[in-house]
Design an enzyme around this catalytic site. Structure first.
Site, short mmCIF file in Angstrom:
data_model
loop_
_atom_site.label_atom_id
_atom_site.label_comp_id
_atom_site.label_asym_id
_atom_site.label_seq_id
_atom_site.Cartn_x
_atom_site.Cartn_y
_atom_site.Cartn_z
N GLY A 412 0.83 -1.20 0.00
CA GLY A 412 0.00 0.00 0.00
C GLY A 412 0.86 1.25 0.00
N TYR A 413 1.48 1.51 -1.12
CA TYR A 413 2.34 2.71 -1.22
C TYR A 413 1.63 3.82 -2.02
CZ TYR A 413 6.16 -0.84 -0.68
OH TYR A 413 6.97 -1.87 -0.30
N SER A 414 1.22 3.48 -3.27
CA SER A 414 0.75 4.52 -4.20
C SER A 414 -0.58 5.10 -3.75
CB SER A 414 0.57 3.92 -5.59
OG SER A 414 1.75 3.31 -6.00
N GLU A 528 12.40 -4.58 -4.34
CA GLU A 528 11.35 -4.68 -5.37
C GLU A 528 11.93 -4.56 -6.78
OE1 GLU A 528 8.14 -1.93 -4.77
OE2 GLU A 528 6.86 -2.95 -6.21
N GLU A 653 11.78 6.30 -15.66
CA GLU A 653 12.44 7.60 -15.44
C GLU A 653 13.05 7.66 -14.05
OE1 GLU A 653 9.54 7.19 -16.99
OE2 GLU A 653 10.38 7.74 -18.93
C1 LIG Z 1 -1.14 -2.78 -12.73
C2 LIG Z 1 -0.50 -1.98 -11.66
C3 LIG Z 1 -0.21 -2.56 -10.45
C4 LIG Z 1 0.36 -1.81 -9.42
N1 LIG Z 1 0.55 -2.39 -8.18
C5 LIG Z 1 0.90 -1.61 -7.14
C6 LIG Z 1 0.89 -2.12 -5.80
O1 LIG Z 1 0.63 -3.28 -5.60
N2 LIG Z 1 1.15 -1.27 -4.78
C7 LIG Z 1 1.46 0.05 -4.98
O2 LIG Z 1 1.70 0.76 -4.02
N3 LIG Z 1 1.49 0.56 -6.23
C8 LIG Z 1 1.22 -0.23 -7.30
N4 LIG Z 1 1.20 0.28 -8.56
C9 LIG Z 1 1.48 1.70 -8.72
C10 LIG Z 1 2.80 1.99 -9.38
O3 LIG Z 1 3.86 1.76 -8.52
C11 LIG Z 1 2.71 3.45 -9.86
O4 LIG Z 1 1.81 3.46 -10.94
C12 LIG Z 1 4.05 4.00 -10.27
O5 LIG Z 1 4.89 4.18 -9.16
C13 LIG Z 1 3.89 5.35 -11.00
O6 LIG Z 1 3.08 6.23 -10.30
P1 LIG Z 1 1.85 6.95 -11.02
O7 LIG Z 1 1.03 5.92 -11.67
O8 LIG Z 1 1.21 7.82 -10.03
O9 LIG Z 1 2.54 7.79 -12.17
P2 LIG Z 1 3.27 9.19 -12.01
O10 LIG Z 1 4.22 9.16 -10.88
O11 LIG Z 1 2.24 10.26 -12.04
O12 LIG Z 1 4.10 9.21 -13.34
C14 LIG Z 1 3.56 9.55 -14.62
C15 LIG Z 1 4.71 9.69 -15.59
O13 LIG Z 1 5.57 10.74 -15.16
C16 LIG Z 1 6.87 10.28 -15.04
N5 LIG Z 1 7.52 10.89 -13.89
C17 LIG Z 1 7.07 10.96 -12.63
N6 LIG Z 1 7.98 11.53 -11.84
C18 LIG Z 1 9.03 11.82 -12.61
C19 LIG Z 1 10.30 12.42 -12.38
N7 LIG Z 1 10.70 12.81 -11.17
N8 LIG Z 1 11.12 12.55 -13.44
C20 LIG Z 1 10.75 12.14 -14.67
N9 LIG Z 1 9.58 11.58 -14.94
C21 LIG Z 1 8.72 11.42 -13.93
C22 LIG Z 1 6.75 8.78 -14.82
O14 LIG Z 1 7.92 8.12 -15.19
C23 LIG Z 1 5.57 8.44 -15.67
O15 LIG Z 1 5.97 8.19 -16.98
C24 LIG Z 1 0.68 -0.47 -9.62
C25 LIG Z 1 0.42 0.13 -10.86
C26 LIG Z 1 -0.17 -0.61 -11.85
C27 LIG Z 1 -0.48 0.08 -13.14
#
Ligand SMILES: Cc1cc2nc3c(=O)[nH]c(=O)nc-3n(C[C@H](O)[C@H](O)[C@H](O)COP(=O)(O)OP(=O)(O)OC[C@H]3O[C@@H](n4cnc5c(N)ncnc54)[C@H](O)[C@@H]3O)c2cc1C
Length: 670
Positions: A412-414, A528, A653
């Site tokens: 439960g991070y995101s 991870e 990224e």
């Molecule tokens: C199918 C699936 C399963 C998942 N399972 C889990 C889970 O079990 N538990 C959990 O906690 N999370 C989970 N996640 C979440 C996942 O870890 C996040 O989607 C991921 O960390 C990206 O966060 P975000 O989706 O908010 O995208 P954002 O952080 O909003 O990123 C959007 C885009 O911006 C870019 N970006 C963001 N910050 C920067 C930066 N500093 N520099 C350059 N580019 C940047 C990213 O690379 C990306 O391309 C899951 C996601 C999916 C889709």
């Protein structure tokens, strides 16, 4: 797979020798011929090329890499290969003609003897070298040599001549790969040093992400190329020699082009060193012809090397044959829950949810087989984290249940407003006596609907820097106030939104210190970052090769090229993963190694899925379940699923920034 103490000593000796004797000034002074006679005498004194007779290919690769790193204007690789082919070293400079009829022989302008395959004969031709080279991109001492002139000795004829020459070419490929990796590293070092110094807009240009990321990619390719070159040197497998050569050629060109680019206009000025690297990166890659043609050879050799015999592989295969049934595969596909309790418990019974279950061979075989591992993946990483930073009670109560396959733990991070910036979590945990009250929302809590606990990142302090106000908890999923809502995805996987409405958890559920959650996360995030996608890429490759063999597409050079390219990536991904696993036993967490493995393998998977889907043509769009879907629709499925591998467990990224900042030492960009 690491170098031995002796090899490291050899590396140090040659690295310091070339650093003092093959300075950029000497490299320039040797142009246009590209040969430094004085340096050659010194290199001979150090045992090149005669060491080629006694030393193994790994030792020679060490010498070639250090020479390449400094663009040493002496034919180390060619002289070593020719000496081995001749079986003797008489103090004269011998080289090898890579192409027919003595055309543009490397070191041909300075070599006294040329070994060549002339029709059915392996010959050595001794004649005075021209001492002048046609103007060429790499300022290399290449020259045409007349194989009919001078003193010509036939070494061997017929099949044996071909075999010996082919073996020598493989050695040349491996040592050239090592030299190109050295060149790539040298180019990268020059680029990294420049971007740390050069300032624009009031800051070092190395703090710009566009600059960082390109160099981070180059660094990953250099490391992958180095691992592959040494693997090829160690194994003497022809397919690995071809892979090493073509991959190193690309890595060198990528590193040199990236480093040239970050120099802006100055890179084009002759007094800057980067142009020396840029020209040679291409020229060295072309010495034997179009390096991409190696893909055809890789295809002819069966795409991938045989797995080294390992009883664990057989054990995992037998396990998969028994437990990964058609029903399990179809159920996982239909539900999108990449977990199966029967399969999971069978893993536990083998002891593979701990210890040996982290062995790269076991992980590789399971992922290659397409085993449903999402639940075991998250649970095992939480168990490992608890082993390091959990309380005695958590280690005693929770960890054994994870290892025993009784329970899953989800992550439960995101949150809606914090994904990559995971430390910006807002889910609140407020202290109330011996308890905490948690409220907030998490996104993408995969497997929350099957888990006994959620490993929950919460905010406990808003008055400090964001990283310093976080606390981790292991919250039972049956706690009142938790709500789980399903979300479907492009790749068919199910994930969840989870809500925490005044959920009460005891303080004993806390992992790590109050406000010390980021330290716990650092451990968990490092665990991870894995090359999990590599097994999936390999599975795709095997399936696509099977499909192409069955219908004759395999004879099409374009198809062979696509498939071989994927095979090279699979091998590089495997080696980056093996390096990560071998470092995991050391006290310092392998942060950069993990990021490189995760970045490379997830992006390679995405490339492979797209490229192999193209290979299937128009029918490729048919989905799993359609009777005439090629490869049962699995490549279509992979194409939808692969994209997410470059996002979760830290988007590409984020990995590139880690590699650039922690690996290359560039200033922070965020
Ligand atoms: C199918 C699936 C399963 C998942 N399972 C889990 C889970 O079990 N538990 C959990 O906690 N999370 C989970 N996640 C979440 C996942 O870890 C996040 O989607 C991921 O960390 C990206 O966060 P975000 O989706 O908010 O995208 P954002 O952080 O909003 O990123 C959007 C885009 O911006 C870019 N970006 C963001 N910050 C920067 C930066 N500093 N520099 C350059 N580019 C940047 C990213 O690379 C990306 O391309 C899951 C996601 C999916 C889709």
């Amino acid at each position: 797979m690491e170098l031995t103490e002796e090899q490291l000593a050899l590396q140090r000796a040659f690295a310091s020798f070339f650093a003092t004797e093959a300075t950029p000034e000497r490299v320039r002074a040797a142009e246009p011929l590209g040969f430094d006679g004085l340096l050659w005498s010194r290199v001979q004194e150090l045992g090149v090329p005669s060491m080629g007779l006694a030393a193994g290919l790994v030792d020679l690769a060490v010498v070639a890499e250090t020479a390449g790193r400094h663009l040493a204007p002496v034919p180390v690789v060619e002289s070593l290969v020719a000496t081995r082919l001749l079986g003797t070293a008489d103090g004269t400079l011998a080289t090898i003609s890579l192409r027919p009829a003595g055309r543009l022989v490397p070191a041909g302008a300075v070599a006294d003897a040329v070994v060549a395959l002339d029709g059915e004969e392996l010959v050595v031709v001794r004649s005075p070298p021209p001492r002048t080279a046609p103007a060429n991109l790499g300022s290399a001492p290449v020259a045409d040599r007349d194989l009919g002139a001078g003193e010509r000795t036939v070494l061997v004829r017929g099949e044996e001549a071909h075999e010996r020459f082919e073996r020598a070419l493989d050695e040349w490929r491996v040592l050239t790969a090592a030299a190109l990796v050295g060149l790539a590293q040298g180019a990268l070092d020059v680029g990294v040093a420049y971007v740390k110094e050069r300032r624009q807009f009031g800051v070092p240009i190395g703090s710009f992400q566009a600059v960082q990321h390109r160099l981070g990619d180059a660094a990953t390719a250099v490391d992958g190329g180095r691992l592959l070159a040494y693997e090829a040197a160690r194994s003497a497998e022809p397919v690995l020699a071809s892979m090493a050569y073509v991959f190193a050629a690309e890595a060198a060109q990528e590193a040199a082009a990236a480093s040239l680019h970050v120099h802006g206009g100055y890179g084009f000025m002759l007094e800057y060193d980067i142009q020396l690297f840029f020209r040679r990166a291409k020229a060295w890659s072309l010495a034997a012809g179009d390096p991409r043609l190696e893909h055809q050879r890789i295809a002819a050799l069966g795409f991938l090397p045989e797995d080294p015999p390992d009883p664990r592989r057989d054990e995992v295969r037998a396990f998969v044959a028994e437990h990964l049934t058609h029903e399990v595969v179809e159920r996982v596909h239909a539900t999108g829950t990449v977990h199966d309790w029967g399969f999971h418990r069978a893993l536990a019974a083998k002891g593979w949810l701990q210890g040996e279950g982290r062995d790269p061979v076991v992980v590789d075989e399971l992922t290659r087989a397409g085993a449903p591992m999402d639940g075991s993946g998250t649970s095992m990483l939480v168990a490992r984290t608890l082993e390091l930073v959990g309380t005695d009670a958590q280690r005693a109560e929770v960890v054994p249940r994870i290892h025993g396959g009784e329970i899953l733990v989800c992550l439960g991070y995101s949150e809606p407003d914090s994904g990559s910036d995971v430390a910006a979590a807002k889910t609140r945990a407020r202290r109330d006596g011996d308890e905490w009250v948690v409220s907030g929302q998490k996104m993408f809590t995969t497997l929350a609907h099957e888990s006994a606990y959620v490993f929950l990142l919460t905010r406990t302090n808003t008055g400090v820097a964001k990283h310093r106000g976080l606390t981790m908890f292991l919250v039972p999923m049956d706690s009142p106030g938790i709500e789980v809502r399903a979300m479907g995805s492009l790749g068919g996987e199910r994930t969840n939104v989870t809500f925490y409405n005044d959920v009460r958890v005891p303080d004993t559920a806390r992992v790590g210190e109050v406000d010390g959650g980021w330290d716990v996360m650092a451990v968990a995030l490092a665990f991870e970052r894995q090359p999990a996608a590599n097994g999936e890429t390999r599975r795709l490759l095997e399936r696509a090769v099977g499909w192409a063999r069955e219908n004759g597409t395999i004879d099409d050079p374009v198809a062979r090229d696509r498939l071989a390219r994927v095979a090279v990536d699979v091998e590089v991904g495997r080696l980056l993963g093996a390096r990560l696993a071998s470092r995991a036993t050391q006290p310092a967490l392998p942060i950069v190694e993990g990021s490189m493995a995760k970045l490379f393998t997830s992006e390679a998977f995405q490339r492979a899925a797209s490229d192999l889907l193209d290979l299937l043509g128009a029918e490729g769009v048919l989905q799993h379940g359609e009777a005439d879907a090629p490869v049962e629709g699995w490549i279509e499925h992979a194409h939808r699923h692969a994209a997410v591998m470059t996002i979760y467990a830290g988007a590409s990224e984020i990995q590139r920034s880690i590699i650039a900042e922690r690996g290359l030492g560039l200033p922070r960009s965020r």
